[in-house]
Each structure stands twice: as C-alpha cells, then as structure tokens.
Design a protein around this motif. Structure first.
Motif, PDB file in Angstrom:
ATOM      1  N   UNK A   1       0.821  -1.201   0.000  1.00 15.24           N
ATOM      2  CA  UNK A   1       0.000   0.000   0.000  1.00 15.24           C
ATOM      3  C   UNK A   1       0.859   1.258   0.000  1.00 15.24           C
ATOM      4  N   UNK A   2       1.880   1.280   0.841  1.00 16.37           N
ATOM      5  CA  UNK A   2       2.774   2.445   0.894  1.00 16.37           C
ATOM      6  C   UNK A   2       3.535   2.608  -0.416  1.00 16.37           C
ATOM      7  N   UNK A   3       3.990   1.499  -0.998  1.00 17.26           N
ATOM      8  CA  UNK A   3       4.723   1.568  -2.264  1.00 17.26           C
ATOM      9  C   UNK A   3       3.817   2.054  -3.389  1.00 17.26           C
ATOM     10  N   UNK A   4       2.567   1.603  -3.393  1.00 15.03           N
ATOM     11  CA  UNK A   4       1.633   2.049  -4.422  1.00 15.03           C
ATOM     12  C   UNK A   4       1.355   3.542  -4.284  1.00 15.03           C
TER      13      UNK A   4
ATOM     14  N   UNK B   1       4.369   5.360  -5.472  1.00 12.24           N
ATOM     15  CA  UNK B   1       4.478   5.275  -6.933  1.00 12.24           C
ATOM     16  C   UNK B   1       3.522   6.244  -7.609  1.00 12.24           C
ATOM     17  N   UNK B   2       2.314   6.354  -7.077  1.00  7.38           N
ATOM     18  CA  UNK B   2       1.329   7.247  -7.681  1.00  7.38           C
ATOM     19  C   UNK B   2       1.801   8.695  -7.609  1.00  7.38           C
ATOM     20  N   UNK B   3       2.364   9.093  -6.513  1.00  8.24           N
ATOM     21  CA  UNK B   3       2.800  10.486  -6.393  1.00  8.24           C
ATOM     22  C   UNK B   3       4.275  10.658  -6.749  1.00  8.24           C
ATOM     23  N   UNK B   4       4.879   9.614  -7.304  1.00  3.17           N
ATOM     24  CA  UNK B   4       6.252   9.660  -7.814  1.00  3.17           C
ATOM     25  C   UNK B   4       7.287  10.082  -6.775  1.00  3.17           C
ATOM     26  N   UNK B   5       7.073   9.715  -5.521  1.00 10.28           N
ATOM     27  CA  UNK B   5       8.012  10.073  -4.467  1.00 10.28           C
ATOM     28  C   UNK B   5       9.374   9.455  -4.730  1.00 10.28           C
ATOM     29  N   UNK B   6       9.391   8.182  -5.101  1.00 10.68           N
ATOM     30  CA  UNK B   6      10.658   7.483  -5.287  1.00 10.68           C
ATOM     31  C   UNK B   6      11.448   8.104  -6.429  1.00 10.68           C
ATOM     32  N   UNK B   7      10.798   8.423  -7.540  1.00 10.36           N
ATOM     33  CA  UNK B   7      11.499   9.000  -8.685  1.00 10.36           C
ATOM     34  C   UNK B   7      12.079  10.370  -8.349  1.00 10.36           C
TER      35      UNK B   7
END
Length: 142
Positions: free
Chosen positions: A94-97, A100-106
């Motif tokens: 859930x946290x990863x999704x 990913x949606x808000x592009x935090x990792x990128x």
C-alpha cells in the motif's frame, strides 16, 4: 440503565453509516492506487486478478464481522509472526503504491542521486514496516 429502542436503532444506523463511509474510503484508495491490478501485473499473475479481488472483499467482511461481534482469537504468539509478516507486506504494498502514484521514489532518486541504491531503500522500507508490525504485536500488545 435501559436504553430506549429508538436510541438503539439510531446507534445502529450511525455505526452502519460510519462503516460504509470508512469501507468506501478504503476501497476508493485501493481502486485509485490501482493496487490489485498493479500487484497482479508485477507478480505476473494477471489471470488470478478475480481471486485477488474476492480475497480482498472476503477479508474485509470477515475482519469487520470479527470486530463487530467482538471475537477474540486466542492463538499462540508463534502464529502472530506469519500474520504480522503478511500484514506488513500488505502495508508495504500500500505504501509503495501510494509512493508510486505520487512519484516520491522517482523525485527522491533524482534529487539525492541514489539510483544504484534504490532497491535497498525500498527493501528497507518494507522490512521496517514488517518489523514494526511484529514488534507492536509481539512486544507492545501485552
């Protein structure tokens, strides 16, 4: 103290309405984040997407009924380890999704220039959530 029937019915309606609102918000987040299709896609199990959806629905209904009827499961702490692991995995997904949606990792990857280490950071986040759940269940819930 004896409760009037009208008050009892009102409390039932308020509780039921609150449950519908919370359940709808939870499902909206799951649908918005595209968690089930994304999970099926990443695990190469697209043909089982119907099973994923049914398990999610049955799980929510079962946990709601267990909570509603105040059922307490008296199980050994050894069984809490796999349960905590599964719950930690779900929270991690859930946290990863959401990330990913808000592009935090990128964004984080570009700003800090950690492209070679991003997999270790994601594993650390998932393991941290899992260990945190296990500590809460095994140590703090006494």
């Amino acid at each position: 103290m004896v409760m009037k029937m009208s008050n009892f019915v009102l409390l039932i309606l308020i509780g039921f309405s609150g449950g519908i609102v919370i359940g709808s918000a939870f499902i909206a987040v799951i649908v918005l984040l595209n968690i089930i299709p994304r999970l099926a896609q990443m695990s190469h199990t697209d043909e089982f997407i119907n099973i994923y959806e049914k398990v999610m629905i049955l799980s929510v209904v079962l946990i709601t009924l267990l909570d509603f009827f105040d059922v307490t499961l008296k199980i050994s702490k050894i069984y809490l380890v796999p349960i905590g692991l599964i719950m930690g995995i779900f929270i991690g997904i859930l946290a990863a999704a959401l990330a990913e949606v808000i592009n935090v990792v990128a964004v984080f990857e570009r700003r800090v220039k950690i492209k070679d280490y991003i997999i270790y950071i994601l594993i650390a986040i998932a393991l941290g959530k899992t260990v945190g759940s296990l500590i809460q269940w095994l140590v703090l819930e006494r």
